[in-house]
Scaffold this motif. Sequence first.
Motif, PDB file in Angstrom:
ATOM      1  N   LYS A 145       0.780  -1.143   0.040  1.00 17.93           N
ATOM      2  CA  LYS A 145       0.062  -0.020   0.045  1.00 17.93           C
ATOM      3  C   LYS A 145       0.790   1.364   0.088  1.00 17.93           C
ATOM      4  N   ARG A 146       0.436   1.981  -1.036  1.00 18.85           N
ATOM      5  CA  ARG A 146       1.306   3.303  -1.121  1.00 18.85           C
ATOM      6  C   ARG A 146       0.655   4.548  -0.767  1.00 18.85           C
ATOM      7  N   ASP A 147       0.890   5.436  -0.071  1.00 21.63           N
ATOM      8  CA  ASP A 147       0.094   6.810   0.143  1.00 21.63           C
ATOM      9  C   ASP A 147       0.383   7.757  -1.007  1.00 21.63           C
ATOM     10  N   SER A 148      -0.638   8.283  -1.049  1.00 17.27           N
ATOM     11  CA  SER A 148      -0.654   9.347  -2.419  1.00 17.27           C
ATOM     12  C   SER A 148      -0.076  10.604  -1.952  1.00 17.27           C
ATOM     13  N   ARG A 149       0.372  11.393  -3.042  1.00 24.53           N
ATOM     14  CA  ARG A 149       1.280  12.655  -2.639  1.00 24.53           C
ATOM     15  C   ARG A 149       0.725  13.505  -3.595  1.00 24.53           C
TER      16      ARG A 149
END
Length: 316
Positions: A145-149
Motif C-alpha cells: 500500500k502506497r500513500d498518495s502524494r
Amino acid sequence: MQVNNHLNINGILLLDKPNGISSNYALQKIKHIFNSNKVGYTGTLDPLATGMLPICFGEATKFSQYLINANKRYLVIARLGKRTDTADAYGNVLKENLINFTKQNLYTVLESFKGVISQVPPMFSAIKYKGCPLYKYARKGIVIKRDSRLITIYELKIIKYIDDELELEISCSKGTYIRTLIEDIGEKLGCSAHVAALRRLQVAHCSINKMITLDQINNLYSVFIKTGFSLKELVNQLILPIDSQLSHLPMINLLPDLANKFKQGQSIIFIDKTIQEGFVRVIESKLCKFIGVAKIINNYMYPHRLLNNYLDDKQI
C-alpha cells in the motif's frame, strides 16, 4: 577511456542517458571514464527513458538535493489501448480496450490533470519500503500500500495524436511519475494507456544544449589526446560549474565581510521584500564566486550548505 586520477573534479555533467540502461549503470560508466569516486546522479530515469541525467562530481554532490527538488520537463509518447503491469512498454499487458473518445474528450481529460493533483507512486519504482525498493516486491507479485502524494502539473501539451499514439510535452514538479500520469490519463479516457517512449528535456533551468552522450564523451577524449590537449582542459569543456544546478534559486551577493561570516556558519540579518522566504544561492560579490546555499527565515539568512573553502573559482 579513463581520465587521469590526479584530477579533483567538482561540478555537473549533464548526461544524455540512452535508452535501455538504468541510471545507475550510466553512473558507473561515468565513474569509470573520469576515475572519480565521489559522484552521483540526481533524479532517476527508467531504463526506457532517455535524456537529461545530471551527474554531480565532488563538492557538487552536496547540492544535488536542489536539483532533485526542482521542476522537470518531459516529452512522452503514450500508447493507448493497453495497460501494462509496469505502466510502460517493458511490462506485461494486463488489459486491452477500444480507443473510443473524441478530441474534445481528450482536451477535457488533459485539462483535468493540470495544477495540483494527487498521485499514487507505482509499485515499479525505487521508493523504499522497509529498506527494500518497491520494484523488488512488485517482481515477486507483492503489492504494498502506497500513500498518495500531491504533485503539480504545470503544462500538459499535445504535440501529436495519431491512431493509438499520443505525444505530450509535460512540465511538472518533483516527485511526478510520468508512467502513473499516463496510466491515469488512459483510465480517465476509458481506453487504458502506457508509456511507449520518454525523454527528459530539462531539470530546473539546466539547458538541453549542454547535454552530452557517453559516445560523445569518448569521442572527445580521443580528439583531445590526439591533438595534445590536457585532460584537465577536457574536463573543463565538459563539467559545468557547481552552481549551474542552482540557477532556479534567487541569487544573493554578499560583500567580503558578510561572506566571511556566512562561510563561518553565522546567520546574517536579511531584509529584502523582493525575495521570499526559502532557499537562495549565495555569491561572494568581490570574487563573483559561489560559496553556498542559505535559507531565509524571518529576516535572517542561515547557512544551509557551504562549499569547502579550499575550492577556488575553477571547476577542478
